[in-house]
Design an enzyme around this catalytic site. Sequence first.
Site, PDB file in Angstrom:
ATOM      1  N   SER A  12      65.003  44.280  42.221  1.00  0.00           N
ATOM      2  CA  SER A  12      65.882  43.280  42.902  1.00  0.00           C
ATOM      3  C   SER A  12      66.652  43.819  44.316  1.00  0.00           C
ATOM      4  O   SER A  12      67.630  44.858  43.892  1.00  0.00           O
ATOM      5  CB  SER A  12      66.865  42.581  42.179  1.00  0.00           C
ATOM      6  OG  SER A  12      67.750  41.839  42.829  1.00  0.00           O
ATOM      7  N   HIS A  37      61.674  41.706  44.442  1.00  0.00           N
ATOM      8  CA  HIS A  37      62.246  40.447  44.006  1.00  0.00           C
ATOM      9  C   HIS A  37      63.508  40.214  44.930  1.00  0.00           C
ATOM     10  O   HIS A  37      64.574  41.104  45.285  1.00  0.00           O
ATOM     11  CB  HIS A  37      63.026  40.682  42.699  1.00  0.00           C
ATOM     12  CG  HIS A  37      63.611  39.195  42.089  1.00  0.00           C
ATOM     13  ND1 HIS A  37      62.891  38.423  41.368  1.00  0.00           N
ATOM     14  CD2 HIS A  37      64.915  39.093  41.917  1.00  0.00           C
ATOM     15  CE1 HIS A  37      63.661  37.452  41.027  1.00  0.00           C
ATOM     16  NE2 HIS A  37      64.602  37.907  41.065  1.00  0.00           N
ATOM     17  N   ASP A  39      66.789  37.782  46.005  1.00  0.00           N
ATOM     18  CA  ASP A  39      67.763  36.956  45.261  1.00  0.00           C
ATOM     19  C   ASP A  39      68.513  36.186  46.130  1.00  0.00           C
ATOM     20  O   ASP A  39      69.316  36.623  46.935  1.00  0.00           O
ATOM     21  CB  ASP A  39      68.764  37.783  44.401  1.00  0.00           C
ATOM     22  CG  ASP A  39      68.024  38.051  42.973  1.00  0.00           C
ATOM     23  OD1 ASP A  39      67.452  37.101  42.419  1.00  0.00           O
ATOM     24  OD2 ASP A  39      68.280  39.204  42.779  1.00  0.00           O
ATOM     25  N   MET A  41      71.312  33.123  47.134  1.00  0.00           N
ATOM     26  CA  MET A  41      72.480  32.764  46.366  1.00  0.00           C
ATOM     27  C   MET A  41      73.282  31.868  47.227  1.00  0.00           C
ATOM     28  O   MET A  41      73.364  32.294  48.551  1.00  0.00           O
ATOM     29  CB  MET A  41      73.239  33.850  45.664  1.00  0.00           C
ATOM     30  CG  MET A  41      72.423  34.639  44.656  1.00  0.00           C
ATOM     31  SD  MET A  41      73.591  35.665  43.827  1.00  0.00           S
ATOM     32  CE  MET A  41      72.641  36.704  42.909  1.00  0.00           C
ATOM     33  N   HIS A  70      63.855  34.383  44.721  1.00  0.00           N
ATOM     34  CA  HIS A  70      64.447  33.657  43.235  1.00  0.00           C
ATOM     35  C   HIS A  70      65.508  32.826  44.037  1.00  0.00           C
ATOM     36  O   HIS A  70      66.388  33.330  44.439  1.00  0.00           O
ATOM     37  CB  HIS A  70      64.910  34.436  42.570  1.00  0.00           C
ATOM     38  CG  HIS A  70      65.704  34.063  41.520  1.00  0.00           C
ATOM     39  ND1 HIS A  70      66.685  34.890  40.615  1.00  0.00           N
ATOM     40  CD2 HIS A  70      65.940  32.932  41.041  1.00  0.00           C
ATOM     41  CE1 HIS A  70      66.954  34.347  39.610  1.00  0.00           C
ATOM     42  NE2 HIS A  70      66.720  33.102  39.798  1.00  0.00           N
ATOM     43  N   MET A  72      68.645  30.665  44.052  1.00  0.00           N
ATOM     44  CA  MET A  72      69.747  30.124  43.079  1.00  0.00           C
ATOM     45  C   MET A  72      70.471  29.168  43.982  1.00  0.00           C
ATOM     46  O   MET A  72      71.594  29.531  44.374  1.00  0.00           O
ATOM     47  CB  MET A  72      70.608  31.447  42.528  1.00  0.00           C
ATOM     48  CG  MET A  72      69.816  32.079  41.506  1.00  0.00           C
ATOM     49  SD  MET A  72      70.399  33.686  41.304  1.00  0.00           S
ATOM     50  CE  MET A  72      69.311  34.645  42.524  1.00  0.00           C
ATOM     51  N   MET A 141      65.935  33.801  32.483  1.00  0.00           N
ATOM     52  CA  MET A 141      67.372  34.754  32.969  1.00  0.00           C
ATOM     53  C   MET A 141      68.046  35.201  31.691  1.00  0.00           C
ATOM     54  O   MET A 141      68.166  34.432  30.697  1.00  0.00           O
ATOM     55  CB  MET A 141      68.463  33.544  33.473  1.00  0.00           C
ATOM     56  CG  MET A 141      67.856  33.133  34.961  1.00  0.00           C
ATOM     57  SD  MET A 141      67.631  34.338  36.194  1.00  0.00           S
ATOM     58  CE  MET A 141      68.988  35.270  36.428  1.00  0.00           C
ATOM     59  N   GLY A 148      74.472  41.136  40.077  1.00  0.00           N
ATOM     60  CA  GLY A 148      73.838  42.000  39.337  1.00  0.00           C
ATOM     61  C   GLY A 148      74.556  42.870  38.440  1.00  0.00           C
ATOM     62  O   GLY A 148      75.754  42.549  38.455  1.00  0.00           O
ATOM     63  N   GLY A 149      74.225  43.819  37.778  1.00  0.00           N
ATOM     64  CA  GLY A 149      74.828  44.919  36.778  1.00  0.00           C
ATOM     65  C   GLY A 149      75.479  44.301  35.714  1.00  0.00           C
ATOM     66  O   GLY A 149      76.312  44.641  34.935  1.00  0.00           O
ATOM     67  N   ASP A 176      64.835  38.703  34.103  1.00  0.00           N
ATOM     68  CA  ASP A 176      65.572  38.549  35.175  1.00  0.00           C
ATOM     69  C   ASP A 176      67.124  38.783  34.795  1.00  0.00           C
ATOM     70  O   ASP A 176      67.875  38.021  34.307  1.00  0.00           O
ATOM     71  CB  ASP A 176      65.671  37.486  36.118  1.00  0.00           C
ATOM     72  CG  ASP A 176      66.297  37.887  37.326  1.00  0.00           C
ATOM     73  OD1 ASP A 176      66.744  39.151  37.784  1.00  0.00           O
ATOM     74  OD2 ASP A 176      66.523  37.028  38.514  1.00  0.00           O
ATOM     75  N   GLY A 177      67.450  40.001  34.886  1.00  0.00           N
ATOM     76  CA  GLY A 177      69.130  40.420  34.302  1.00  0.00           C
ATOM     77  C   GLY A 177      68.990  41.338  33.142  1.00  0.00           C
ATOM     78  O   GLY A 177      68.509  41.266  32.144  1.00  0.00           O
ATOM     79  N   GLY A 198      67.436  45.259  39.119  1.00  0.00           N
ATOM     80  CA  GLY A 198      68.115  45.596  40.195  1.00  0.00           C
ATOM     81  C   GLY A 198      68.976  47.078  40.180  1.00  0.00           C
ATOM     82  O   GLY A 198      68.361  48.196  40.600  1.00  0.00           O
ATOM     83  N   SER A 199      70.074  46.998  39.443  1.00  0.00           N
ATOM     84  CA  SER A 199      70.919  48.345  39.159  1.00  0.00           C
ATOM     85  C   SER A 199      70.271  49.275  38.424  1.00  0.00           C
ATOM     86  O   SER A 199      70.341  50.626  38.756  1.00  0.00           O
ATOM     87  CB  SER A 199      72.181  47.723  38.333  1.00  0.00           C
ATOM     88  OG  SER A 199      71.833  47.137  37.355  1.00  0.00           O
TER      89      SER A 199
HETATM   90  C1  DX5 Z   1      71.106  37.649  39.177  1.00  0.00           C
HETATM   91  C2  DX5 Z   1      69.623  37.934  39.748  1.00  0.00           C
HETATM   92  C3  DX5 Z   1      69.038  39.038  39.427  1.00  0.00           C
HETATM   93  C4  DX5 Z   1      69.827  40.576  39.680  1.00  0.00           C
HETATM   94  C5  DX5 Z   1      69.319  41.502  38.507  1.00  0.00           C
HETATM   95  O1  DX5 Z   1      71.525  36.505  39.323  1.00  0.00           O
HETATM   96  O2  DX5 Z   1      69.149  36.988  39.877  1.00  0.00           O
HETATM   97  O3  DX5 Z   1      67.828  39.340  40.012  1.00  0.00           O
HETATM   98  O4  DX5 Z   1      69.774  41.067  40.747  1.00  0.00           O
HETATM   99  O5  DX5 Z   1      70.176  42.673  38.676  1.00  0.00           O
HETATM  100  P1  DX5 Z   1      70.339  43.826  37.275  1.00  0.00           P
HETATM  101  O6  DX5 Z   1      68.876  44.263  37.019  1.00  0.00           O
HETATM  102  O7  DX5 Z   1      71.224  44.629  37.913  1.00  0.00           O
HETATM  103  O8  DX5 Z   1      70.833  42.930  36.102  1.00  0.00           O
HETATM  104 ZN    ZN Z   2      66.771  37.095  40.524  1.00  0.00          ZN
END
Ligand code: DX5
Ligand code: ZN
Length: 225
Positions: A12, A37, A39, A41, A70, A72, A141, A148-149, A176-177, A198-199
């Site tokens: 991500s 990926h 994101d 928002m 994705h 949101m 999710m 993230g994180g 995801d997450g 992501g992280s």
């Molecule tokens: C959260 C996002 C994820 C996020 C995941 O709202 O949809 O895609 O980036 O990040 P990590 O892998 O750090 O949980």
């Molecule tokens: Zn996502």
Amino acid sequence: MSFDRSVKIAPSILSADFANFGAEIEAVEREGADWIHVDVMDGHFVPNITFGASTCAAIRPHIKTIMDVHLMIAPVDPCIEGFAEAGADFITAHVEAGPHIHRTLQAIRGAGAKAGVALNPGTPAEAVSELMDMVDLVCVMTVNPGFGGQKFIDMTAKVRALRAMIGDRPVHIEIDGGVTPQTAPLVVNAGADVLVAGSAVFKGGSVSDPAPYGNNIRAIRSSFA
Ligand code: DX5
Ligand code: ZN
């Protein structure tokens, strides 16, 4: 292309350098990413704002693999065309984002993209049981979306229920997450085939030192291989 249920790692870019998306994407693909990926928002459906369709269009030429967007955002329908025009391969909308997810999925496929539906941790698998023939991807999710994180929330039972619901349809299950080498085996064993991270992918590396991206991707892959 035939449907591929092998496990794919989708970094991500939420955890990448926002001032350097093009180079970050190229670096993480060189280091072994299968999908990218993205994101989106809106500060309304989730308590954070990232970017919109124009940024997606700008990064599209840097993605050689799959652009997995994705959304949101709410409302989502007025924006679908724009993300499809930006070149998204998959567009995923949340079942919680509005009263008409069926129409939303029709609109995504109608715009020429593959359709995904995402479920927040508080939403049961049954919320998408009538949609199985309209989707190409179900996103589970494993954090509350927005940041993230965050810490992984165990949704293994939901993944198993969705896997049974999908049967032999060509539908991906994406997680995801909070995906890490510790949590990845749980969801892969339950039937997931796309792991967003992501992280856990971007930590410790940068465009000028991308080797950690590769090490992090391999650490996730080898956790379930
Ligand atoms: C959260 C996002 C994820 C996020 C995941 O709202 O949809 O895609 O980036 O990040 P990590 O892998 O750090 O949980
Ligand atoms: Zn996502």
